[in-house]
Motif scaffolding. Structure first.
Motif, PDB file in Angstrom:
ATOM      1  N   ASN A 590       0.826  -1.226   0.000  1.00  0.00           N
ATOM      2  CA  ASN A 590       0.000   0.000   0.000  1.00  0.00           C
ATOM      3  C   ASN A 590       0.854   1.268   0.000  1.00  0.00           C
ATOM      4  O   ASN A 590       0.601   2.209   0.755  1.00  0.00           O
ATOM      5  N   ILE A 591       1.868   1.269  -0.805  1.00  0.00           N
ATOM      6  CA  ILE A 591       2.732   2.448  -0.920  1.00  0.00           C
ATOM      7  C   ILE A 591       2.510   3.062  -2.292  1.00  0.00           C
ATOM      8  O   ILE A 591       2.737   2.411  -3.328  1.00  0.00           O
ATOM      9  N   ARG A 592       2.074   4.288  -2.287  1.00  0.00           N
ATOM     10  CA  ARG A 592       1.814   5.022  -3.528  1.00  0.00           C
ATOM     11  C   ARG A 592       3.071   5.771  -3.949  1.00  0.00           C
ATOM     12  O   ARG A 592       3.765   6.337  -3.113  1.00  0.00           O
ATOM     13  N   VAL A 593       3.333   5.736  -5.227  1.00  0.00           N
ATOM     14  CA  VAL A 593       4.499   6.416  -5.773  1.00  0.00           C
ATOM     15  C   VAL A 593       4.030   7.653  -6.533  1.00  0.00           C
ATOM     16  O   VAL A 593       3.169   7.565  -7.436  1.00  0.00           O
ATOM     17  N   ASP A 594       4.581   8.798  -6.170  1.00  0.00           N
ATOM     18  CA  ASP A 594       4.268  10.079  -6.830  1.00  0.00           C
ATOM     19  C   ASP A 594       5.524  10.543  -7.556  1.00  0.00           C
ATOM     20  O   ASP A 594       6.468  11.040  -6.942  1.00  0.00           O
ATOM     21  N   LEU A 595       5.559  10.319  -8.880  1.00  0.00           N
ATOM     22  CA  LEU A 595       6.731  10.635  -9.699  1.00  0.00           C
ATOM     23  C   LEU A 595       6.426  11.873 -10.531  1.00  0.00           C
ATOM     24  O   LEU A 595       5.476  11.890 -11.333  1.00  0.00           O
ATOM     25  N   VAL A 596       7.241  12.932 -10.370  1.00  0.00           N
ATOM     26  CA  VAL A 596       7.097  14.172 -11.139  1.00  0.00           C
ATOM     27  C   VAL A 596       8.469  14.519 -11.705  1.00  0.00           C
ATOM     28  O   VAL A 596       9.454  14.616 -10.954  1.00  0.00           O
ATOM     29  N   ALA A 597       8.523  14.721 -13.027  1.00  0.00           N
ATOM     30  CA  ALA A 597       9.786  15.046 -13.694  1.00  0.00           C
ATOM     31  C   ALA A 597       9.617  16.310 -14.506  1.00  0.00           C
ATOM     32  O   ALA A 597       8.565  16.574 -15.115  1.00  0.00           O
ATOM     33  N   ARG A 598      10.613  17.094 -14.552  1.00  0.00           N
ATOM     34  CA  ARG A 598      10.630  18.311 -15.369  1.00  0.00           C
ATOM     35  C   ARG A 598      10.569  17.912 -16.840  1.00  0.00           C
ATOM     36  O   ARG A 598      11.297  17.027 -17.288  1.00  0.00           O
ATOM     37  N   PRO A 599       9.703  18.548 -17.613  1.00  0.00           N
ATOM     38  CA  PRO A 599       9.519  18.109 -19.011  1.00  0.00           C
ATOM     39  C   PRO A 599      10.789  18.179 -19.844  1.00  0.00           C
ATOM     40  O   PRO A 599      11.063  17.276 -20.644  1.00  0.00           O
ATOM     41  N   ASP A 600      11.535  19.245 -19.717  1.00  0.00           N
ATOM     42  CA  ASP A 600      12.733  19.412 -20.538  1.00  0.00           C
ATOM     43  C   ASP A 600      13.991  18.974 -19.804  1.00  0.00           C
ATOM     44  O   ASP A 600      15.054  19.580 -19.939  1.00  0.00           O
ATOM     45  N   LEU A 601      13.851  17.900 -19.039  1.00  0.00           N
ATOM     46  CA  LEU A 601      14.978  17.427 -18.223  1.00  0.00           C
ATOM     47  C   LEU A 601      16.136  17.023 -19.129  1.00  0.00           C
ATOM     48  O   LEU A 601      15.966  16.204 -20.040  1.00  0.00           O
ATOM     49  N   PRO A 602      17.327  17.553 -18.908  1.00  0.00           N
ATOM     50  CA  PRO A 602      18.472  17.169 -19.754  1.00  0.00           C
ATOM     51  C   PRO A 602      18.936  15.733 -19.454  1.00  0.00           C
ATOM     52  O   PRO A 602      18.602  15.152 -18.423  1.00  0.00           O
ATOM     53  N   THR A 603      19.691  15.214 -20.364  1.00  0.00           N
ATOM     54  CA  THR A 603      20.224  13.859 -20.195  1.00  0.00           C
ATOM     55  C   THR A 603      21.481  13.886 -19.332  1.00  0.00           C
ATOM     56  O   THR A 603      22.117  14.934 -19.152  1.00  0.00           O
ATOM     57  N   VAL A 604      21.826  12.693 -18.816  1.00  0.00           N
ATOM     58  CA  VAL A 604      23.061  12.525 -18.048  1.00  0.00           C
ATOM     59  C   VAL A 604      23.862  11.397 -18.675  1.00  0.00           C
ATOM     60  O   VAL A 604      23.328  10.530 -19.367  1.00  0.00           O
ATOM     61  N   LEU A 605      25.154  11.415 -18.443  1.00  0.00           N
ATOM     62  CA  LEU A 605      26.045  10.378 -18.952  1.00  0.00           C
ATOM     63  C   LEU A 605      26.305   9.374 -17.832  1.00  0.00           C
ATOM     64  O   LEU A 605      26.809   9.745 -16.762  1.00  0.00           O
ATOM     65  N   GLY A 606      25.940   8.116 -18.045  1.00  0.00           N
ATOM     66  CA  GLY A 606      26.134   7.134 -16.984  1.00  0.00           C
ATOM     67  C   GLY A 606      25.834   5.724 -17.439  1.00  0.00           C
ATOM     68  O   GLY A 606      25.459   5.470 -18.588  1.00  0.00           O
ATOM     69  N   ASP A 607      25.987   4.795 -16.511  1.00  0.00           N
ATOM     70  CA  ASP A 607      25.711   3.375 -16.730  1.00  0.00           C
ATOM     71  C   ASP A 607      24.308   3.083 -16.218  1.00  0.00           C
ATOM     72  O   ASP A 607      24.031   3.205 -15.020  1.00  0.00           O
ATOM     73  N   SER A 608      23.423   2.709 -17.116  1.00  0.00           N
ATOM     74  CA  SER A 608      22.024   2.518 -16.738  1.00  0.00           C
ATOM     75  C   SER A 608      21.846   1.420 -15.695  1.00  0.00           C
ATOM     76  O   SER A 608      21.007   1.524 -14.800  1.00  0.00           O
ATOM     77  N   ASN A 609      22.624   0.388 -15.798  1.00  0.00           N
ATOM     78  CA  ASN A 609      22.478  -0.719 -14.851  1.00  0.00           C
ATOM     79  C   ASN A 609      22.890  -0.295 -13.438  1.00  0.00           C
ATOM     80  O   ASN A 609      22.213  -0.621 -12.454  1.00  0.00           O
ATOM     81  N   GLN A 610      24.003   0.418 -13.341  1.00  0.00           N
ATOM     82  CA  GLN A 610      24.453   0.839 -12.018  1.00  0.00           C
ATOM     83  C   GLN A 610      23.494   1.867 -11.407  1.00  0.00           C
ATOM     84  O   GLN A 610      23.181   1.807 -10.219  1.00  0.00           O
ATOM     85  N   LEU A 611      22.997   2.799 -12.219  1.00  0.00           N
ATOM     86  CA  LEU A 611      22.050   3.780 -11.682  1.00  0.00           C
ATOM     87  C   LEU A 611      20.730   3.121 -11.318  1.00  0.00           C
ATOM     88  O   LEU A 611      20.067   3.535 -10.354  1.00  0.00           O
TER      89      LEU A 611
END
Length: 885
Positions: A590-611
């Motif tokens: 019973n845990i609700r997730v509230d996810l809000v992201a900025r529309p024009d969020l820039p990309t980051v350089l990284g390893d998807s698996n580790q993140l």
């Protein structure tokens, strides 16, 4: 008138000739007896001589055997001579009977004669049978004429079963060399009329091998040889004893020698020759023993002691090496062997090389002295305890690891500042060593530093002995493994995570094949169904299958990451995929997730698996914190930009973080959870990953309860075209890709997959759309079909089974089919590789070379048809030689 007054002429002639004939036969018989006795005596003497000279020295109980044999033959000759006289007396009685043929007592006299003859014959038989040696006579063609009881017993047969039969029916020469020798000396026997030697025979009935020392003589009548008589002594046991003695003599590691009365060597074993540097043991024959000594006077002293005591044991002497003259220290044991009469027979002895042992003793003394000097610089703590477990010695290193000086511990009982549970185990090990239940032991225990800090030690202990062997205490070395144990726990945790990842990857791979079939079948049925209810139900099944597909893909990304590499990442998509991994647990709790992201969020350089690992760990921590204090809660995730950094915050309304624990929350093995709920490695791993990405992570408690974790990553300004594709979450409706509008028939397709459901789905689907489809479940059958037919395209799984049961790469099958096609100058088919595994970039690039394609399982039929539509027309493809489906 008197009856028979005139004797018959023939009767008187016979009576006149009979005495003459008997006298002649008597003289001839005596001559034969004399010759036989002389021959038998000569055989005995020859056998004694050959046995005496040909055999190696015998034990005392056997050395008089040849002499005894000569005496036995002499007794036999005397007995035979007496029996000859008895026969002569019998003949006299017969002549007297003939002269008194008219007497009324003839019948009684004849009975006496026959009784004496029978007793004489039995006496001869009894005498011959008393011989333990084998006596026999053979005809020239090998038939047995006579044997004694020992010969019959050897064959385990009666006399009747032996007499008159060929000897090779009972005995054989097992070696071809012995048979060749027999062929050579048999003519020599007939010529010289005598042979002696040792032969080896096998008894056919029992298979037993025997050695016999034989003397053979020709049986001569009128200068003609009519047969062979012989005497054979069984020396099998002697041969076995000699063989065992020889083997022992030559295999002993100790040097053994035999010497004569003048102290010269008569025999040595190879070990002694090797010890003293002689190339061959024969090189030592006839050398004086004193010449082996570094000081010849030492041997003279030994000889004086030997003459007095007859034995000298374990005397340390110094010998010299034959080649280089170096000294050899040896333990010498020697004795004088005498016969029953006290006469000298030989001197024998052994040399045991103890040079290395003496060198080891000197080295040990030096090492002990060195160990005493080394103790002060030894890195581990060394302690000694008496039988009451009190310190008698402590090395200086104890001050560095526990803060106590050695003199402060002397006389105190061990374990005074150790953990109570560990103290009991320490004392139990100590008692086991003192009571000899254990000879050594190891233990890990916790003890307090003088400053109050707990340290972990690993100790090894052994008992101490005095010069009598009695245990006087225990010596132990202890090493501080506090940091090592922390690293080991980190390694164990990493291995557990890796094992879990492998298990998840295997399950996900196995799910992809049935999911492909489910997606394909629901899509086909949905396209063919005209009933709205059925289409809606098929849409629902297809939607759930797509949802399962996204979950499986997320599991593969998390559990089996590709080779670590940095790519441009769109963090909202990455967070969506991470939430899908944990969606079920969040919903159940019973845990609700509230996810809000900025529309024009820039990309980051990284390893998807580790993140993904970092985000998943923070989500799980928030879930557990909420469950500590409430039945339901909210996890708020926000993504924004501050300057040149992207910020991701995870805020929960759980138990929160205590202020005093905040400085250590990212330390390895630090945890605020209940036992069994965490290892204390999660946040430290997150910190390491984020710092590897040139970012930062922090935590703050909230005043009204709960906590917030903030992840900061640098913004990447590279082209968005390099963004790593991330699977989107499952949609609320089924996406439908319309089938190609152009006709697809006329193309020939080969489907290669070891999953029967995939073969059937693809074959039926493509066949219904006008394709000519062949299918193969093994690479061998695929090669066979490719050798007979030409194909526009080949759908091939990357991991294929073979008839031999091992896995074959789809790339290997591609290369082999292309070679076949090139050899017959045919058109090279296009390959569409399929896989249920998460494919790394390098493998994807390899799959896409030369115009080939890659299709990730599970796939939709529309995706497959879209790829096939891009293939060239079928007019360039050769017609099949033989269609196989």
């Amino acid at each position: 008138m008197r009856k028979n007054s005139t004797p018959r002429p023939d009767s008187s002639a016979e009576s006149a000739s009979s005495p003459l004939e008997r006298d002649r036969l008597t003289r001839r018989e005596r001559g034969v007896w004399r010759a036989a006795l002389l021959l038998l005596g000569a055989m005995a003497v020859a056998l004694a001589i050959t046995s005496w000279d040909g055999n190696p020295p015998m034990p005392h109980r056997l050395e008089a055997l040849p002499v005894g044999l000569v005496v036995l033959v002499a007794l036999f000759a005397a007995y035979a001579w007496s029996k000859t006289n008895e026969i002569a007396e019998l003949r006299g009685l017969v002549r007297g009977i003939e002269q008194r043929s008219h007497s009324g007592k003839d019948e009684e006299k004849l009975d006496q004669v026959f009784s004496l003859i029978s007793k004489s014959q039995q006496g001869y038989r009894d005498l011959i049978d008393t011989f333990e040696d084998l006596l026999f006579s053979l005809s020239l063609d090998g038939k047995v004429l006579a044997v004694n009881k020992s010969f019959a017993d050897l064959l385990n047969l009666s006399f009747a079963e032996v007499i008159g039969r060929r000897v090779d029916e009972f005995l054989e020469l097992p070696d071809s060399g012995d048979r060749l020798a027999l062929e050579q000396w048999l003519p020599r026997l007939l010529q010289r009329r005598r042979w002696n030697g040792v032969i080896r025979v096998r008894v056919k009935k029992t298979g037993a091998i025997h050695y016999f020392d034989c003397v053979l003589h020709a049986i001569v009548r009128g200068d003609a040889v009519h047969g062979v008589g012989g005497l054979a002594r069984d020396i099998t046991q002697e041969r076995l004893n000699e063989t065992r003695f020889t083997e022992l003599f030559h295999t002993l590691r100790e040097g053994v020698y035999l010497a004569s009365s003048d102290d010269r060597i008569t025999e040595v074993n190879p070990a002694l020759a090797q010890m003293l540097g002689f190339a061959q043991k024969e090189d030592m024959t006839n050398l004086e023993i004193s010449s082996l000594y570094a000081n010849a006077a030492d041997r003279e002293g030994e000889r004086r002691k030997l003459s007095e005591a007859g034995y000298l044991g374990a005397n340390e002497v110094t010998l010299k090496h034959h080649e280089d003259g170096r000294q050899i220290v040896a333990m010498h044991t020697t004795a004088v062997i005498r016969d029953p009469a006290g006469n000298f027979v030989r001197c024998q002895g052994t040399f045991v090389d103890v040079t290395e042992q003496r060198e080891m003793e000197r080295r040990l003394h030096r090492e002990q002295e060195f160990a005493r000097r080394l103790m002060d610089s030894f890195p581990d703590v060394v302690i000694a305890l008496d039988r009451d477990a009190r310190y008698t010695f402590a090395s200086p290193q104890i001050y560095e690891v526990l803060g106590y000086r050695p003199e402060e511990l002397i006389g105190k009982r061990v374990g005074g500042r150790s953990d109570p549970h560990d103290r009991a185990a320490m004392l139990d090990l100590f008692d086991s060593l003192i009571s000899k239940r254990l000879s050594d032991g190891q233990i890990e225990y916790r003890t307090q530093h003088r400053n109050g800090e707990w340290r972990v030690f690993r100790a090894s202990a052994r008992p101490l002995h005095d010069e009598t062997g009695a245990i006087t205490g225990v010596i132990a070395s202890a090493r501080d493994i506090t940091e090592q144990q922390k690293l080991q726990q980190q390694l164990i945790q990493s291995e557990r995570l890796a094992a879990m990842g492998q298990m998840i990857a295997g399950v996900a791979h196995e799910l992809n094949n049935p999911l492909t079939a489910i997606l394909g079948v629901t899509e086909l049925l949905r396209d063919k169904s005209a009933d709205e209810t059925s289409r809606r139900q098929l849409d629902l099944a297809h939607l759930q299958a797509r949802r399962a597909t996204h979950i499986v893909q997320s599991l593969l990304v998390f559990s089996r990451p590709a080779t670590p590499r940095s790519t441009l990442l769109h963090l909202p998509d990455l967070l969506q995929r991470t939430l899908q991994l944990h969606e079920h647990s969040l919903r159940v709790n019973n845990i609700r997730v509230d996810l809000v992201a900025r529309p024009d969020l820039p990309t980051v350089l990284g390893d998807s698996n580790q993140l993904t690992q970092v985000f998943l760990n923070l989500i799980v921590n928030a879930e557990q914190a909420i469950r500590e204090v409430r039945e339901q809660g909210t996890l708020r995730i926000r993504l924004g930009v501050v300057g040149d950094r992207v910020l991701i915050t995870f805020q929960d309304d759980g138990v929160g973080i205590r202020r005093e624990a905040l400085p250590r929350i990212f330390d390895p093995f630090f945890t605020t959870k209940r036992p069994g709920r965490g290892t204390g490695l999660g946040l430290s791993i997150c910190m390491a990953i984020i710092r590897e990405h040139n970012g930062d992570i922090s935590a703050q408690p909230l005043s009204d309860g709960g906590s917030v974790f903030t992840v900061s990553l640098p913004v990447c300004t590279q082209s968005v075209a390099l963004v790593e594709p991330v699977s989107a979450p499952a949609a609320s409706h089924v996406e439908t890709i319309a089938p190609p509008a152009v006709a697809l028939g006329g193309k020939r397709i080969l489907v290669v997959d070891d999953e029967e459901s995939i073969l059937e789905l693809v074959s039926d689907t493509l066949g219904a759309r006008g394709y000519s489809v062949d299918r193969a479940a093994t690479c061998e059958y695929a090669l066979e079909l490719a050798g007979r037919n030409s194909y526009n395209a080949i759908l091939c799984d990357l991991n294929l089974g073979s008839e031999a049961g091992h896995i074959v790469s789809g790339f290997d099958l591609h290369d082999r089919i292309c070679e076949k096609t090139q050899a017959r100058s045919g058109a090279r088919p296009h390959f569409i590789f399929m896989s249920g595994d998460l494919v790394e970039a390098a493998i994807g690039e390899q799959a896409g070379r030369e115009g080939n394609r890659f299709l990730q399982k599970p796939f939709r039929i529309a995706e497959l048809l879209a790829l096939l539509e891009e293939l060239p027309a079928a007019d360039a493809v050769l017609q099949p030689k033989n269609s196989s489906t």
